[in-house]
Design an enzyme around this catalytic site. Structure first.
Site, PDB file in Angstrom:
ATOM      1  N   GLY A 165      32.190  53.725  -8.286  1.00  0.00           N
ATOM      2  CA  GLY A 165      32.160  52.393  -7.694  1.00  0.00           C
ATOM      3  C   GLY A 165      31.027  51.543  -8.225  1.00  0.00           C
ATOM      4  O   GLY A 165      30.874  50.387  -7.849  1.00  0.00           O
ATOM      5  N   SER A 166      30.227  52.113  -9.162  1.00  0.00           N
ATOM      6  CA  SER A 166      29.086  51.391  -9.721  1.00  0.00           C
ATOM      7  C   SER A 166      29.485  50.453 -10.844  1.00  0.00           C
ATOM      8  O   SER A 166      28.689  49.622 -11.277  1.00  0.00           O
ATOM      9  CB  SER A 166      28.047  52.388 -10.252  1.00  0.00           C
ATOM     10  OG  SER A 166      28.583  53.119 -11.347  1.00  0.00           O
ATOM     11  N   GLY A 167      30.709  50.609 -11.365  1.00  0.00           N
ATOM     12  CA  GLY A 167      31.151  49.803 -12.493  1.00  0.00           C
ATOM     13  C   GLY A 167      30.730  50.355 -13.842  1.00  0.00           C
ATOM     14  O   GLY A 167      30.911  49.702 -14.875  1.00  0.00           O
ATOM     15  N   LEU A 168      30.184  51.573 -13.857  1.00  0.00           N
ATOM     16  CA  LEU A 168      29.669  52.182 -15.092  1.00  0.00           C
ATOM     17  C   LEU A 168      30.545  53.330 -15.603  1.00  0.00           C
ATOM     18  O   LEU A 168      30.150  54.055 -16.511  1.00  0.00           O
ATOM     19  CB  LEU A 168      28.237  52.679 -14.869  1.00  0.00           C
ATOM     20  CG  LEU A 168      27.222  51.614 -14.422  1.00  0.00           C
ATOM     21  CD1 LEU A 168      25.864  52.250 -14.143  1.00  0.00           C
ATOM     22  CD2 LEU A 168      27.084  50.524 -15.480  1.00  0.00           C
ATOM     23  N   GLY A 169      31.727  53.479 -15.026  1.00  0.00           N
ATOM     24  CA  GLY A 169      32.652  54.520 -15.494  1.00  0.00           C
ATOM     25  C   GLY A 169      32.281  55.922 -15.060  1.00  0.00           C
ATOM     26  O   GLY A 169      32.595  56.894 -15.747  1.00  0.00           O
ATOM     27  N   SER A 170      31.637  56.054 -13.904  1.00  0.00           N
ATOM     28  CA  SER A 170      31.125  57.348 -13.456  1.00  0.00           C
ATOM     29  C   SER A 170      32.211  58.406 -13.305  1.00  0.00           C
ATOM     30  O   SER A 170      32.042  59.554 -13.737  1.00  0.00           O
ATOM     31  CB  SER A 170      30.389  57.194 -12.119  1.00  0.00           C
ATOM     32  OG  SER A 170      29.305  56.315 -12.233  1.00  0.00           O
ATOM     33  N   GLU A 203      42.622  61.966 -14.710  1.00  0.00           N
ATOM     34  CA  GLU A 203      42.140  60.950 -13.773  1.00  0.00           C
ATOM     35  C   GLU A 203      43.224  59.957 -13.377  1.00  0.00           C
ATOM     36  O   GLU A 203      43.410  59.662 -12.189  1.00  0.00           O
ATOM     37  CB  GLU A 203      40.951  60.207 -14.388  1.00  0.00           C
ATOM     38  CG  GLU A 203      40.297  59.227 -13.431  1.00  0.00           C
ATOM     39  CD  GLU A 203      39.081  58.547 -14.018  1.00  0.00           C
ATOM     40  OE1 GLU A 203      38.444  57.753 -13.294  1.00  0.00           O
ATOM     41  OE2 GLU A 203      38.769  58.792 -15.207  1.00  0.00           O
ATOM     42  N   ASP A 263      37.295  54.030 -20.420  1.00  0.00           N
ATOM     43  CA  ASP A 263      36.184  54.816 -19.883  1.00  0.00           C
ATOM     44  C   ASP A 263      36.166  56.232 -20.442  1.00  0.00           C
ATOM     45  O   ASP A 263      35.101  56.774 -20.783  1.00  0.00           O
ATOM     46  CB  ASP A 263      36.257  54.870 -18.364  1.00  0.00           C
ATOM     47  CG  ASP A 263      35.988  53.528 -17.717  1.00  0.00           C
ATOM     48  OD1 ASP A 263      35.610  52.591 -18.438  1.00  0.00           O
ATOM     49  OD2 ASP A 263      36.174  53.419 -16.489  1.00  0.00           O
TER      50      ASP A 263
END
Length: 329
Positions: A107-112, A145, A157
């Protein structure tokens, strides 16, 4: 002695092209993304044990769970990615202790989430001595995913996390091509001195993320004119920004971030919200020349471009709103 295998996969920043990597668009028109990975990672350790069972420890969620590969864990955010990797790769060894942690929560927008899957898949290939390429890991991670876990999204991602570095990635129906970009050191240094990664403090739920992506997918499938046109512009911008980066025109590159952000918001109004719009406008008032929200939207991190002489002014403007700046390289 029980063997422990450790792996990590980097998180990413996407500069332009996001949305054109969704198959419903890319299969028809071809997609393109320009991105880089950063020094934030998803970490995985896998240990073979003498006990009977698979134990999964999530450091981020502070949970310890025992899982059965044959059971359905899709609704449990703490273990569903691990379970999906084990099931997809047909792992038969049930005596495993798995630990995961990531430098930025999903949910951070960094592709975690994708980085966690890439790290897990790569670790299991190594653990069981299976040959693989970066393309293999990315392709399998996408299937795990997006299909097995039914988490909506595109392909960028998984390929960013599997390959690492600055890349220009092209997507079409039959293939994905990762083009590594050779960026001069002085350009990278200028980028690092100009970019600010701003944590908005808002985390979108998987349900909100899925809704935003699903809305975009439906519009692409229905060939909605305005959505398709904006995605065409977003793709064109990815090519332009690649050329600007290679030429070293960093100021124009930074300005183009804001142009892409306006195209993205036109696709779905819920991609942004009043708080994010306010923070972005305040950064511009303080001297930022461009920026965008990373990821699908709804929360996470803002990437801002501020000339070095305006950097402190932008930082002060963000801190007045109790907003944290996330350092990265």
């Amino acid at each position: 002695m029980n063997m422990i295998l450790r792996a990590r996969a980097p998180l990413r920043i996407s500069f332009a092209g996001g949305g054109t990597d969704v198959p419903q668009y890319a299969d028809k028109y071809g997609g393109a993304v320009i991105s880089t990975t950063i020094d934030k990672y998803a970490y995985v350790s896998i240990k073979k044990t003498n006990s009977n069972g698979i134990t999964v420890t999530s450091q981020n969620y502070d949970t310890v769970n025992s899982i059965n590969i044959e059971e359905d864990h899709k609704n449990d955010e703490t273990i569903r990615l691990v379970h999906a990797v084990l099931k997809h790769l047909n792992v038969k060894d049930t005596n495993l202790d798995i630990n995961t942690t990531v430098d930025a929560m999903p949910g951070s927008g960094l592709g975690s989430s994708s980085s966690i899957v890439v790290a897990l898949a790569g670790a299991h290939y190594r653990l069981f001595n299976k040959p693989f390429t970066n393309y293999d890991i990315a392709k399998i991670s996408y299937k795990i995913e997006r299909i097995d876990c039914d988490i909506k999204g595109g392909l960028q991602d998984q390929y960013s996390a599997a390959f690492g570095g600055f890349n220009f990635i092209e997507f079409n129906k039959s293939s994905v091509i990762v083009n590594p970009l050779r960026i001069r050191d002085e350009i990278i240094n200028e980028l690092l001195s100009s970019f600010l990664l701003v944590d908005t403090g808002q985390r979108r739920a998987y349900s909100e993320y899925d809704r935003i992506i699903e809305n975009q997918i439906v519009k692409a499938e229905q060939n909605k004119g305005s959505t398709i046109e904006n995605l065409h512009l977003i793709k064109k911008l990815a090519f332009e920004m690649k050329d600007l980066l290679l030429k070293g025109d960093i100021q124009k590159f930074g300005e183009k971030l804001g142009e892409g952000w306006e195209y993205k918001k036109s696709i779905d109004s819920s991609i942004s919200n009043p708080k994010i719009d306010r923070l972005y406008q305040e950064s511009l008032n303080a001297g930022a020349m461009g920026g965008k929200l990373l990821g699908a939207g709804g929360g996470g991190h803002l990437l801002l471009f501020a000339p070095i002489e305006k950097r402190n002014s932008v930082i002060k403007a963000m801190k007045k709103n109790n907003i944290e700046i996330t350092g990265f390289n």
